[in-house]
Design a protein around this motif. Structure first.
Motif, mmCIF file in Angstrom:
data_model
loop_
_atom_site.group_PDB
_atom_site.id
_atom_site.type_symbol
_atom_site.label_atom_id
_atom_site.label_comp_id
_atom_site.label_asym_id
_atom_site.label_seq_id
_atom_site.Cartn_x
_atom_site.Cartn_y
_atom_site.Cartn_z
ATOM 1 N N VAL A 118 40.959 41.468 38.368
ATOM 2 C CA VAL A 118 41.708 41.080 39.575
ATOM 3 C C VAL A 118 41.777 39.581 39.694
ATOM 4 O O VAL A 118 40.945 38.842 39.144
ATOM 5 C CB VAL A 118 41.070 41.539 40.909
ATOM 6 N N GLY A 119 42.714 39.140 40.479
ATOM 7 C CA GLY A 119 42.863 37.718 40.747
ATOM 8 C C GLY A 119 44.242 37.486 41.309
ATOM 9 O O GLY A 119 45.085 38.370 41.287
ATOM 10 N N LYS A 132 45.400 36.752 34.365
ATOM 11 C CA LYS A 132 44.983 38.112 34.026
ATOM 12 C C LYS A 132 45.963 38.802 33.083
ATOM 13 O O LYS A 132 45.557 39.451 32.129
ATOM 14 C CB LYS A 132 44.707 38.948 35.282
ATOM 15 N N LEU A 189 43.117 44.565 45.348
ATOM 16 C CA LEU A 189 41.695 44.862 45.178
ATOM 17 C C LEU A 189 41.346 46.314 45.454
ATOM 18 O O LEU A 189 40.480 46.876 44.796
ATOM 19 C CB LEU A 189 40.853 43.977 46.103
ATOM 20 N N VAL A 201 36.532 39.332 38.123
ATOM 21 C CA VAL A 201 37.359 38.558 39.050
ATOM 22 C C VAL A 201 37.769 37.261 38.366
ATOM 23 O O VAL A 201 36.903 36.513 37.896
ATOM 24 C CB VAL A 201 36.581 38.241 40.343
ATOM 25 N N TYR A 204 39.890 33.545 38.197
ATOM 26 C CA TYR A 204 40.473 32.449 38.956
ATOM 27 C C TYR A 204 40.820 31.328 38.005
ATOM 28 O O TYR A 204 39.950 30.845 37.273
ATOM 29 C CB TYR A 204 39.487 31.955 40.030
ATOM 30 N N THR A 230 34.886 35.508 45.058
ATOM 31 C CA THR A 230 34.926 36.957 45.251
ATOM 32 C C THR A 230 34.757 37.292 46.726
ATOM 33 O O THR A 230 35.452 38.160 47.261
ATOM 34 C CB THR A 230 33.801 37.629 44.445
ATOM 35 N N LEU A 246 37.987 36.587 48.496
ATOM 36 C CA LEU A 246 39.018 37.538 48.090
ATOM 37 C C LEU A 246 38.831 38.868 48.807
ATOM 38 O O LEU A 246 39.768 39.459 49.334
ATOM 39 C CB LEU A 246 38.918 37.727 46.578
#
Lengths: 333, 341
Positions: A57-58, A64, A226, A238, A240, A262, A265
């Protein structure tokens, strides 16, 4: 380079990514020389065990999708290694690369753009099989494709239709059938449901889960949502700005996120169970910096509510802070 | 600035009554919005949820009188803003209301800003349309507006073009434009759908701040139930052009009544709970030309459908708690045991 099957007994890990970097050159000036680089993926490491789903995720632009594409060698990574069943695939060429791609397939985000509008669905799904198994043709091939279409929940007559005749959710099913055609071991699903309505999204997610059990699949599940990632994954990474900030089992990452990013987020996700209460939301200031000119030290320090002086100087490395929970943050060093 | 109009006692800010909006397809009119009635009170946030194709956006365009000319038209019903019927107004009069009393923000902040004009120019345009301001006053006001929506280097942004800004910044500019004349009603059509969660959190916070400060009402159109739960006071659930359920936000989440609402909630994975299987709704929203003529429009996808559902059209009825639902399962004239099945 040898093509031997390296110590298969100990490789519980299906995929291992070590310090993967993908830098895109920026050209400019009179002679179109390289004047910089967009560091889309800047040293990413993780592994995926057999039968597991790892979620990435991001926010948009965090690298990603580029990570997913580099693993499949749709992009040639600048540096680092990608071990699939213990074999480094970043250096492979020719037949061996072609062979290994049977085992790794991809489901794309946009079901409208990833299917050839000139081909019938039957041809779209049978193309990978024709490519790799020249001996399979005619009725045998057609029956196989019919089975696949049937399995992903498409009607019989879908075989002779074109992609535009289907709704978004059905198109994504076609994309999934195509990915399954070669009986892959690993499927990279890049935002497979973000273009779909919630009711259709849940159908596709349920289907992916069923197929995983049935065909013994391993997923790299890339998404920005998420809640969707949590629903699908066993472990979550995660990202970034081209880096992995935290990797952990999904239960621990949601129960106790350690990295400040995190935490922000997760707190930003609207939560329907707390209606009426004013929630303490961590609202990050500003925007994600440009990956062409990322901040020094920790990439998140410019927006981090807990940033310290050292954060702009030292780039933290991923470390196991709690069992199974790896965090790249100086707070835990 | 524009408090000239006196407040009428207890009259809702916006009343939509029996609105029917039709699109002409191959010479036949089909209702995309089919008899929708609701009120928006002053200073309240009303959420409208539903899948794509449920008529949420068409409804808001009808309110703003922005339907594509020659294709879409309001067939029936009326829209009253502060007691004044908007439907009879010509373009000139409507333009005085649009942007000033009612304004709108859209889903895609890139396509709703003009790429060839600077941010400052586009914001000044709104101000010039509704107020007499000198160039200098207008520029000052623009900088003030941009700072109000949390843009830190407002003086420089005015000379920049939309492509130079990020998605979140563009949406802030759109919001600045929408609140430039301190409207009484803001229609926000999926304002955060194209944004990342962290930016979404910023924008939601901003909208709520402005709403409180200006005592503005908001119609919040979204498909994200999480966003609704955090921002809205009241929720309207739409399906295929009709309202199927309406109540306050707490009651909707604690006890959804319409099968469609229940399924919609079950279909969404949530952070705070673990589900093995997500609820699914078979099929898709029927297209305009294939809408069933009579009966409940959700009947063919509804797991609780009964025989009558295809022949009797359910009416939106209010129970004692003020919870409105349009479903035969809850129609009070029915025998008790059938209601409970």
């Amino acid at each position: 380079m040898s093509i031997t099957e390296l110590n298969k007994s100990q490789t519980e890990k299906l995929l291992e990514v070590n310090d993967l970097k993908m830098h895109f050159p920026v050209k400019g000036g009179f002679f179109k020389r390289t004047i910089g680089a967009v560091k889309a993926v800047d040293g990413v490491s993780f592994d995926i065990k057999k039968g597991e789903t790892l979620g990435l995720v991001g926010e948009s632009g965090c690298g990603k999708s580029t990570t997913g594409r580099s693993i499949l060698r749709l992009l040639d990574p600048t540096d680092g290694e990608v071990l699939f069943n213990g074999e480094d695939i970043t250096k492979l060429t020719g037949k061996r690369l072609r062979d290994i791609r049977q085992d790794i397939q991809m489901v794309f985000q946009d079901p409208y753009a990833s299917l050839n509008p000139m081909q019938m669905v039957g041809d779209i799904v049978s193309e990978p099989i024709k490519n790799y198994h020249k001996n399979r043709k005619g009725e045998e091939l057609k029956a196989e494709v019919m089975d696949l279409l049937n399995r992903v929940g498409l009607p019989e007559d879908a075989y002779y239709k074109y992609a535009h005749e289907f709704s978004g959710g059905q198109r994504q099913r076609i994309g999934i059938a195509r990915a399954l055609a070669l009986k892959p071991k690993l499927i990279i699903a890049d935002e497979p449901v973000s273009a779909l309505d919630v009711s259709v999204q849940s159908q596709v997610l349920n289907l992916l889960n069923e197929l995983q059990d049935e065909f013994d699949l391993t997923y790299l599940f890339i998404a920005h949502d998420l809640s969707v990632v949590k629903h699908m994954s066993d472990r979550i990474g995660v990202m970034y700005l081209g880096n992995i900030m935290e990797v952990a089992e999904k239960s621990s990452i949601y129960a106790e996120p350690l990295h400040p990013y995190t935490q922000a987020l997760i707190s930003a996700v609207p939560d329907a169970s707390k209606i009426g209460q004013k929630r303490e939301r961590i609202v990050l200031e500003g925007d994600v910096p440009s990956p062409e000119n990322p901040p020094s030290g920790c990439p998140f320090h410019t927006r981090c509510p807990k940033a310290m002086d050292e954060c702009s100087k030292i780039k933290p490395q991923l470390k196991e802070v709690k069992p199974g929970q790896h965090v790249a943050c100086l707070l835990y060093e | 600035m524009n408090n000239s109009q006196s407040n009428v006692n207890h009259e809702p800010l916006l009343q939509v009554k029996g609105l029917e909006t039709a699109f002409s397809i191959e010479g036949k009119d089909h209702n995309a919005v089919d008899g929708v009635s609701f009120n928006v009170e002053k200073g309240k946030i009303v959420g409208i949820v539903g899948e794509s194709g449920c008529g949420k956006s068409v409804m808001s365009l009808s309110v703003m009188n922005l339907l594509p000319k020659g294709i879409g038209k309001i067939r029936n019903g009326e829209v009253l803003f502060e007691g004044r019927n908007l439907e009879g107004l010509d373009d000139k009069e409507m333009n005085k209301i649009r942007g000033k009393d009612i304004s709108m923000i859209f889903q895609e902040p890139m396509t709703s800003l003009n790429p060839v004009f600077t941010i400052g120019y586009q914001l000044e345009e709104v101000l010039h349309n509704h107020f007499k301001l000198s160039k200098k006053e207008a520029t000052e006001k623009v900088v003030q507006l941009l700072s109000a929506v949390g843009i830190s280097r407002a003086e420089r942004i005015v000379d920049e073009y939309p492509h130079q800004l990020s998605g979140g910044m563009r949406q802030r500019v759109m919001i600045a434009m929408a609140i430039a004349c301190q409207p009484k009603l803001l229609i926000a059509d999926e304002p955060t759908t194209a944004l990342d969660v962290t930016v979404q959190a910023q924008i939601l916070e901003l909208l709520q701040d402005i709403q409180k400060k200006n005592d503005m009402a908001i119609i919040f159109i979204t498909h994200d139930l999480g966003v609704v739960s955090e921002t809205c006071d009241e929720v309207i659930v739409m399906y295929a052009g009709r309202i199927v359920e309406r109540t306050d936000v707490q009651r909707l989440f604690n006890s959804p009544k319409h099968p469609y609402t229940e399924l919609l909630m079950g279909a969404i994975p949530r952070l705070e709970e673990e589900k093995d299987m997500l609820a699914t709704i078979d099929g898709i929203v029927p297209s305009l030309t294939k809408m069933p003529e009579v009966g409940c429009r959700f009947a063919n996808r509804c797991p609780k459908a009964m025989k009558e559902c295809t022949t009797v059209t359910p009416k939106l009825a209010k129970n004692e708690e003020g919870h409105e639902v349009a479903c035969l399962l809850y129609e009070t004239s029915r025998p008790e045991e059938e209601v409970l099945r």
